[in-house]
Design a protein around this motif. Structure first.
Motif, PDB file in Angstrom:
ATOM      1  N   VAL A 703      -2.580 -46.548   9.573  1.00 17.48           N
ATOM      2  CA  VAL A 703      -1.746 -47.355   8.674  1.00 17.48           C
ATOM      3  C   VAL A 703      -2.523 -48.622   8.315  1.00 17.48           C
ATOM      4  N   PHE A 704      -2.673 -48.898   7.024  1.00 20.83           N
ATOM      5  CA  PHE A 704      -3.532 -50.010   6.617  1.00 20.83           C
ATOM      6  C   PHE A 704      -2.792 -51.095   5.852  1.00 20.83           C
ATOM      7  N   ASN A 705      -1.484 -50.964   5.641  1.00 24.19           N
ATOM      8  CA  ASN A 705      -0.739 -52.044   4.997  1.00 24.19           C
ATOM      9  C   ASN A 705       0.707 -52.038   5.484  1.00 24.19           C
ATOM     10  N   GLN A 706       1.455 -53.024   5.058  1.00 25.35           N
ATOM     11  CA  GLN A 706       2.840 -53.161   5.515  1.00 25.35           C
ATOM     12  C   GLN A 706       3.754 -52.108   4.911  1.00 25.35           C
ATOM     13  N   GLN A 707       3.330 -51.472   3.823  1.00 23.95           N
ATOM     14  CA  GLN A 707       4.142 -50.424   3.213  1.00 23.95           C
ATOM     15  C   GLN A 707       4.047 -49.092   3.971  1.00 23.95           C
ATOM     16  N   GLY A 708       3.169 -49.021   4.947  1.00 26.56           N
ATOM     17  CA  GLY A 708       3.035 -47.802   5.732  1.00 26.56           C
ATOM     18  C   GLY A 708       2.071 -46.787   5.148  1.00 26.56           C
ATOM     19  N   ASP A 709       1.287 -47.166   4.121  1.00 22.89           N
ATOM     20  CA  ASP A 709       0.298 -46.245   3.563  1.00 22.89           C
ATOM     21  C   ASP A 709      -0.793 -45.971   4.596  1.00 22.89           C
ATOM     22  N   VAL A 710      -1.344 -44.771   4.535  1.00 22.80           N
ATOM     23  CA  VAL A 710      -2.304 -44.359   5.562  1.00 22.80           C
ATOM     24  C   VAL A 710      -3.622 -43.950   4.926  1.00 22.80           C
ATOM     25  N   ARG A 711      -4.665 -43.963   5.741  1.00 22.19           N
ATOM     26  CA  ARG A 711      -5.982 -43.449   5.393  1.00 22.19           C
ATOM     27  C   ARG A 711      -6.418 -42.504   6.501  1.00 22.19           C
ATOM     28  N   ARG A 712      -6.989 -41.405   6.103  1.00 19.37           N
ATOM     29  CA  ARG A 712      -7.483 -40.450   7.089  1.00 19.37           C
ATOM     30  C   ARG A 712      -8.945 -40.719   7.415  1.00 19.37           C
ATOM     31  N   GLN A 713      -9.233 -40.712   8.700  1.00 13.80           N
ATOM     32  CA  GLN A 713     -10.607 -40.864   9.175  1.00 13.80           C
ATOM     33  C   GLN A 713     -10.846 -39.841  10.277  1.00 13.80           C
ATOM     34  N   ARG A 714     -12.079 -39.389  10.371  1.00 15.36           N
ATOM     35  CA  ARG A 714     -12.436 -38.305  11.290  1.00 15.36           C
ATOM     36  C   ARG A 714     -13.144 -38.875  12.521  1.00 15.36           C
ATOM     37  N   LEU A 715     -12.618 -38.561  13.688  1.00 16.53           N
ATOM     38  CA  LEU A 715     -13.242 -38.960  14.944  1.00 16.53           C
ATOM     39  C   LEU A 715     -14.429 -38.026  15.202  1.00 16.53           C
ATOM     40  N   SER A 716     -15.613 -38.442  14.752  1.00 19.20           N
ATOM     41  CA  SER A 716     -16.778 -37.571  14.817  1.00 19.20           C
ATOM     42  C   SER A 716     -17.372 -37.480  16.209  1.00 19.20           C
ATOM     43  N   ASN A 724     -17.153 -45.897  23.193  1.00 23.33           N
ATOM     44  CA  ASN A 724     -17.344 -46.163  21.771  1.00 23.33           C
ATOM     45  C   ASN A 724     -17.009 -44.906  20.973  1.00 23.33           C
ATOM     46  N   ALA A 725     -16.265 -45.075  19.873  1.00 21.13           N
ATOM     47  CA  ALA A 725     -15.854 -43.953  19.035  1.00 21.13           C
ATOM     48  C   ALA A 725     -16.342 -44.193  17.606  1.00 21.13           C
ATOM     49  N   LEU A 726     -16.846 -43.122  16.971  1.00 17.67           N
ATOM     50  CA  LEU A 726     -17.368 -43.185  15.605  1.00 17.67           C
ATOM     51  C   LEU A 726     -16.399 -42.492  14.665  1.00 17.67           C
ATOM     52  N   PHE A 727     -16.098 -43.127  13.536  1.00 13.63           N
ATOM     53  CA  PHE A 727     -15.207 -42.559  12.536  1.00 13.63           C
ATOM     54  C   PHE A 727     -15.949 -42.451  11.203  1.00 13.63           C
ATOM     55  N   VAL A 728     -15.753 -41.310  10.514  1.00 10.60           N
ATOM     56  CA  VAL A 728     -16.329 -41.100   9.188  1.00 10.60           C
ATOM     57  C   VAL A 728     -15.204 -40.710   8.235  1.00 10.60           C
ATOM     58  N   ASN A 729     -15.509 -40.751   6.930  1.00 12.32           N
ATOM     59  CA  ASN A 729     -14.528 -40.340   5.936  1.00 12.32           C
ATOM     60  C   ASN A 729     -14.754 -38.887   5.548  1.00 12.32           C
ATOM     61  N   ARG A 731     -16.367 -37.637   3.247  1.00 10.02           N
ATOM     62  CA  ARG A 731     -17.714 -37.350   2.766  1.00 10.02           C
ATOM     63  C   ARG A 731     -18.754 -37.442   3.872  1.00 10.02           C
ATOM     64  N   GLY A 732     -18.307 -37.691   5.102  1.00  9.56           N
ATOM     65  CA  GLY A 732     -19.222 -37.780   6.229  1.00  9.56           C
ATOM     66  C   GLY A 732     -19.882 -39.134   6.367  1.00  9.56           C
ATOM     67  N   HIS A 733     -19.411 -40.146   5.615  1.00  6.91           N
ATOM     68  CA  HIS A 733     -19.983 -41.487   5.681  1.00  6.91           C
ATOM     69  C   HIS A 733     -19.244 -42.315   6.725  1.00  6.91           C
ATOM     70  N   LYS A 734     -19.997 -43.113   7.443  1.00 11.65           N
ATOM     71  CA  LYS A 734     -19.407 -43.948   8.487  1.00 11.65           C
ATOM     72  C   LYS A 734     -18.454 -44.974   7.876  1.00 11.65           C
ATOM     73  N   VAL A 735     -17.266 -45.069   8.466  1.00  6.13           N
ATOM     74  CA  VAL A 735     -16.288 -46.051   8.000  1.00  6.13           C
ATOM     75  C   VAL A 735     -15.911 -47.040   9.102  1.00  6.13           C
ATOM     76  N   GLY A 736     -16.366 -46.802  10.321  1.00  6.47           N
ATOM     77  CA  GLY A 736     -16.061 -47.768  11.368  1.00  6.47           C
ATOM     78  C   GLY A 736     -16.347 -47.235  12.752  1.00  6.47           C
ATOM     79  N   GLU A 737     -16.414 -48.158  13.691  1.00  2.00           N
ATOM     80  CA  GLU A 737     -16.555 -47.846  15.107  1.00  2.00           C
ATOM     81  C   GLU A 737     -15.572 -48.711  15.876  1.00  2.00           C
ATOM     82  N   GLN A 738     -14.986 -48.137  16.885  1.00  3.02           N
ATOM     83  CA  GLN A 738     -14.123 -48.896  17.774  1.00  3.02           C
ATOM     84  C   GLN A 738     -14.058 -48.184  19.108  1.00  3.02           C
ATOM     85  N   SER A 739     -13.475 -48.833  20.080  1.00  2.00           N
ATOM     86  CA  SER A 739     -13.372 -48.236  21.404  1.00  2.00           C
ATOM     87  C   SER A 739     -12.131 -47.362  21.490  1.00  2.00           C
TER      88      SER A 739
END
Length: 791
Positions: A703-716, A724-729, A731-739
């Motif tokens: 969830v990325f805003n207060q309206q509850g809209d979502v984005r899908r990301q893949r736990l690669s 450490n966890a890697l997420f891609v979109n 298209r296989g491009h990195k969109v973020g890392e978090q624990s």
């Protein structure tokens, strides 16, 4: 470099058979039995595939649009008939060769690949185009069959590992696995000497006739190996950790971990496994008929309902008319509860027959598509029905109208389209394409009442492909202009050619799926690069931790001067980190660095210890390898190899240089300090434990805003050591890392959720939402965080 389906060694090497293979007698005997069983099973399936392949070639020739194309298809058909007799024997020989090399696999894997051919600078490509196309199709066939075979294939890999005297085989390396069968097919298909398009058609027939029966072959092979005494009684029970207070009967993690019975979605965009529409409908009927007081929830798989005498009745055995009538009953109850407007209208005086409805829709389909003016609302299914009735009444009188069945079809499609539209971006090209498809989809549903009942109806599959191209869970950088172009061509072809033959939808969707497969292959290549980079960063972080621990272990109970501690924890820690990365912690080089660390601590902690020139030289050399300048390395080496201060270099000057210098593996701004978070709550801990059981490739919705809209990301990928966890979109491009810790906290707060297979496809979600609306459950809150995620 991308992973490819490599040809099985045959003609280029010494022909391998089980008779001349270097195998123990008992292993050879068992493999001969395996080969005989596989040969008997596959021979029949291969002949069926070749028969179907021949029919498809003839059909293509019959439908060719020009004499040139027709002659080409007939030439392909002639080549097939000339060389067909060689295909099955060559395939079986390739399979036997794969089995005969069972014990060579462990020796062959580390061998170096042959030197590449000299570069041809006139034309540079990563791989041959034809090889790439064939590899994509074959890998997709192998991947799909691996997912279908599941546990039996896993057990077969364990048993073949025993025969090979090595760890268990995964699906890609199993000598008789789905990927191996595809490799053998590629080699055997060369005997036909056919074009790329014909080979790809052969691969599709192979999947339909051979791989559809592969699961049965795996079961029989497991039974055979069990009788031969290879791991008899082997079973697989997945470990699912249970947290404190968790129900033993349901086996679900508490809080957001929720029900884990649904498998997580791991396929790429456009490749989610379709769910059973008939099953969802039967579950809806059961929920509708269940008493309001509660009781156990009905099964969600929908494989069976209950007959009059309480006996289970399979959905497949129920007539389509009966199932559609039950759906009409749900729609009628929905209207009675304040459903669709206008349902109280009187029955028409003249009910239009099916042919008249289809003809009017066909006329409307042939009309040119009007350009929508900015700000004008989009056409709905009700608008289409009113426009069709207006046309009908011009020729059949003002009393003409639709039958109850056709009216219900329009209303159900209107509800389905409404739910689809809620999950598609308002300004996405998919919205225009969905509007274009309205008339062909209505024609398909009116002529075929199984549209809402049959699993994987071709018209619905194309509808899903179009809708998912503009799904709300896609970010702006996920857009694929080439896919939009392919979809526009496919929709235009359907609008032009559809006249009651559902294969028009099937062909159009097949072309779109080919693009999705190519897109998935590119995404996999990009993802692998990101995963390798993340693994490198993880190895660096692990090496840093080990270096810090090694220094702390030597300093325990001893306190050298503060400046020396700073040099140890920065400069010398970089040396230990690089040594761990290059040589590992079991190497002589690492032990040598540990001894040097001990010696440094001893000298710098002693009040009058003499300097050690040998140690100074060792430190100087090591620091230069890390990248320290000659003057800096010498100054640090002198200070760490003697107990008194070295006045040749100012301590202040050296400290300033160290502060200005980036540590090994750090960027220009260094590493951000990690904030110490409070302990995890019970829900957060349950989510954390659930996360560590998920496979790589699991999709999440954030969830990325207060309206509850979502984005899908893949736990690669995630590290079990550093979390450490890697997420891609998509298209296989990195969109973020978090624990995993931060991800678990987001899940407990409802800001992140796992996408399960039954919620993976947009049209399936829309259908389930439609059924919830018909049952009057759309406004009720779902129980549990994962239940809310699926709603």
């Amino acid at each position: 470099m991308s992973s490819t389906i490599r040809p099985t060694p045959t003609a280029g090497d010494v022909p391998r058979t089980l008779a001349n293979a270097s195998l123990p007698p008992r292993v050879r005997h068992i493999l001969e039995a395996v080969n005989e069983l596989a040969g008997q099973t596959l021979t029949t399936s291969l002949n069926l595939a070749l028969n179907e392949f021949e029919r498809q070639l003839f059909k293509q020739a019959d439908r060719a649009r020009s004499s040139q194309h027709q002659s080409e298809h007939f030439a392909e058909l002639q080549r097939l008939r000339q060389n067909r007799a060689d295909v099955v024997p060559r395939y079986l020989a390739g399979l036997e060769s794969s089995l005969a090399r069972l014990r060579e696999a462990s020796e062959a894997e580390p061998a170096e690949e042959p030197a590449p051919d000299p570069l041809q600078y006139q034309r540079l490509t990563l791989v041959e185009d034809t090889d790439l196309d064939r590899d994509i199709v074959l890998r997709e066939i192998g991947r799909r069959e691996t997912q279908r075979s599941g546990t039996p294939l896993l057990l077969l890999g364990q048993r073949f590992g025993v025969l090979a005297g090595r760890p268990a085989f995964d699906a890609e390396r199993l000598p008789i696995g789905p990927y191996a069968l595809c490799r053998v097919l590629r080699d055997a298909g060369e005997a036909l000497h056919m074009s790329l398009d014909s080979q790809l058609l052969l691969y599709r027939m192979f999947e339909r006739q051979v791989m559809e029966r592969y699961g049965e072959l795996v079961e029989r092979l497991n039974v055979l190996l069990t009788h031969e005494g290879v791991l008899p009684g082997l079973v697989y029970l997945p470990y699912r950790p249970r947290t404190q207070g968790q129900s033993r009967t349901r086996g679900a993690a508490a809080g957001s971990a929720g029900a884990v019975s649904q498998r997580p979605l791991t396929g790429w965009h456009g490749q989610a496994r379709p769910s059973a529409w008939s099953g969802a409908l039967m579950a809806g009927l059961a929920a509708r008929q269940a008493p309001a007081g509660g009781g156990e929830a009905p099964p969600t798989d929908g494989t069976a309902t209950t007959g009059e005498q309480g006996a289970p009745v399979a959905v497949a055995e129920m007539p389509e008319q009966a199932v559609f009538s039950a759906l009409q009953g749900m729609l009628s109850d929905h209207r009675g509860g304040g459903g669709a407007p206008g349902t109280g209208a009187q029955a028409p005086g003249v009910i239009l027959p099916l042919d008249a409805v289809v003809n009017v829709l066909g006329t409307m389909q042939a009309l040119p598509t009007a350009t929508r003016a900015p700000g004008r609302p989009r056409r709905t299914m009700d608008d289409l029905r009113q426009a069709m009735l207006a046309r009908v009444r011009e020729s059949h009188g003002p009393e003409a109208g639709l039958s109850q069945e056709h009216s219900d079809t329009f209303e159900l499609l209107g509800m389905l389209y409404h739910e689809i539209g809620r999950e598609v971006h308002e300004d996405a090209p998919a919205q225009d394409l969905l509007e274009k498809l309205q008339v062909p989809v209505v024609r398909a549903a009116v002529q075929d009442r199984s549209f809402f009942v049959r699993d994987q109806h071709p018209a619905r599959e194309l509808l899903n492909s179009v809708a998912e191209s503009g799904a709300t869970w896609l970010a702006d950088d996920d857009a694929d202009p080439q896919l939009v172009l392919r979809l526009e061509q496919a929709v235009d072809k359907v609008v032009e050619e559809y006249d009651g033959d559902e294969t028009v939808f099937e062909r159009a969707n097949r072309e779109v799926q080919e693009h999705y497969r190519t897109h998935a292959h590119k995404a996999e290549v990009s993802e692998r690069r990101q995963v390798e980079a993340a693994r490198g960063r993880d190895r660096l972080e692990t090496a840093k931790r080990n270096a810090t621990d090694a220094i702390a272990a030597r300093l325990r109970g001893r306190k050298p001067p503060q400046f020396v501690q700073a040099l140890l924890n920065q400069a010398w820690a970089d040396v230990l980190t690089l040594t761990a990365l290059r040589h590992g912690e079991e190497s002589p080089e690492w032990r040598e660095r540990e001894e040097a660390t001990e010696r440094i601590v001893e000298i710098t902690c002693a009040a009058d210890a003499p300097s050690d020139p040998e140690l100074a030289g060792q430190i100087d050399t090591a620091l230069r390898q890390v990248g320290y300048h000659e003057d800096e390395a010498s100054a640090i080496a002198r200070r760490l190899s003697r107990s008194d201060d070295d006045e040749s270099t100012s301590r202040t000057e050296l400290t300033a240089k160290l502060k200005a210098r980036a540590r090994l593996g750090e960027g220009e701004h260094g590493e951000a300090k990690k904030v110490k978070l409070p302990p995890r709550t019970t829900d957060e801990q349950a989510c954390y434990e659930h996360l560590r059981t998920l496979p790589f490739g699991t999709w999440f919705e954030f969830v990325f805003n207060q309206q509850g809209d979502v984005r899908r990301q893949r736990l690669s990928w995630y590290s079990p050591v550093t979390d450490n966890a890697l997420f891609v979109n998509s298209r296989g491009h990195k969109v973020g890392e978090q624990s995993l810790d931060s991800l678990a906290r987001l899940m407990a707060q409802g800001q992140a959720r796992v996408v399960t297979e039954d919620k993976g496809r947009l049209i399936d979600r829309a259908w389930q939402a439609t059924l919830r609306a018909l049952r009057g459950l759309a406004g009720r809150p779902a129980t549990g965080a994962l239940g809310a995620a699926g709603a």
